[in-house]
Design an enzyme around this catalytic site. Structure first.
Site, short mmCIF file in Angstrom:
data_model
loop_
_atom_site.label_atom_id
_atom_site.label_comp_id
_atom_site.label_asym_id
_atom_site.label_seq_id
_atom_site.Cartn_x
_atom_site.Cartn_y
_atom_site.Cartn_z
N HIS A 179 -2.68 7.38 6.99
CA HIS A 179 -1.65 8.47 6.10
C HIS A 179 -2.25 9.67 5.97
O HIS A 179 -1.83 10.94 5.90
CB HIS A 179 -0.78 7.94 5.03
N GLN A 229 2.69 9.78 1.28
CA GLN A 229 4.22 9.33 1.41
C GLN A 229 5.12 9.46 0.36
O GLN A 229 6.45 9.08 -0.05
CB GLN A 229 4.01 7.60 1.43
N HIS A 284 -4.12 1.19 7.60
CA HIS A 284 -2.96 1.91 7.67
C HIS A 284 -2.76 3.10 6.58
O HIS A 284 -2.32 4.02 7.09
CB HIS A 284 -1.87 0.64 7.54
N GLU A 285 -2.93 2.85 5.31
CA GLU A 285 -3.01 3.79 4.33
C GLU A 285 -3.85 4.85 4.47
O GLU A 285 -3.58 6.25 4.38
CB GLU A 285 -3.14 3.07 2.99
N CYS A 309 6.20 0.15 7.79
CA CYS A 309 5.89 1.40 6.99
C CYS A 309 6.85 1.83 6.37
O CYS A 309 8.05 2.03 6.67
CB CYS A 309 5.20 2.38 7.68
N LEU A 310 6.87 1.95 4.74
CA LEU A 310 7.76 2.54 3.90
C LEU A 310 8.26 3.67 4.37
O LEU A 310 9.51 4.03 4.01
CB LEU A 310 7.29 2.43 2.29
N GLY A 337 0.98 -1.18 0.03
CA GLY A 337 -0.11 0.09 0.05
C GLY A 337 0.83 1.38 0.02
O GLY A 337 2.10 1.15 0.46
#
Length: 169
Positions: A143, A51, A139-140, A97-98, A46
């Site tokens: 953001h 991000q 999660h996304e 997380c990235l 995702g």
């Protein structure tokens, strides 16, 4: 398509509430394509627009069947997403997380969701998401409100190499 740079904490864009998407022009379509390519290259499951430094309410997700690795992955693009219903049942799972490299955490999330929003072309969509797919969405979607998984985690740690391979972003 092009790979976008994934921004890392403490970049302030990750803490901002993202703006609603109102234009679905060529540059927006390019952003969607770039985000999908960036997510896949990372690799992740995702990615939210903040991000990649873009404060817009856009997220992409792609995940296959947990039980059947050979099954094709399903790609989701959500624009201006909203959770319209969430299960009372919650499940704790490990997330990474990235934008927060080298960290993992245990996060409690709703097991099932009904979400609505727009697709990449501005057409209404509604989906029922369960299990890991619901976790990825939450999660996304966080953001888009400037919330990181570490804000919700009950425990945060630096995972080993083996653990990293078993964690999906």
């Amino acid at each position: 398509m092009a790979l976008r740079e994934i921004v890392l904490v403490p970049d302030p864009v990750l803490r901002r509430k993202a703006n609603k998407v109102t234009t679905f022009d060529k540059s927006f379509q390019q952003l969607v394509d770039d985000m999908i390519e960036t997510m896949r290259a990372a690799p992740g499951v995702g990615l939210a627009a903040p991000q990649v430094g873009i404060s817009q309410r856009l997220l992409v997700m792609e995940f296959g069947d947990e039980e059947d690795e050979e099954a094709p992955k399903k790609l989701f693009v959500f624009v201006n997403p909203e959770i319209v219903k969430s299960s009372e049942e919650k499940v704790t799972g490990v997330e990474a997380c990235l934008s927060v490299p080298g960290m993992a955490g245990e996060v409690e999330r709703h097991q099932t969701l009904v979400v609505k929003g727009l697709n990449r072309f501005g057409k209404p969509v509604k989906h029922k998401l369960e299990g890991w797919t619901a976790r990825i969405f939450q999660h996304e979607n966080d953001h888009l409100d400037g919330v990181l998984f570490t804000d919700r985690a009950t425990k945060v740690w630096q995972p080993s190499e083996e653990e990293i391979e078993n964690i999906h972003d």
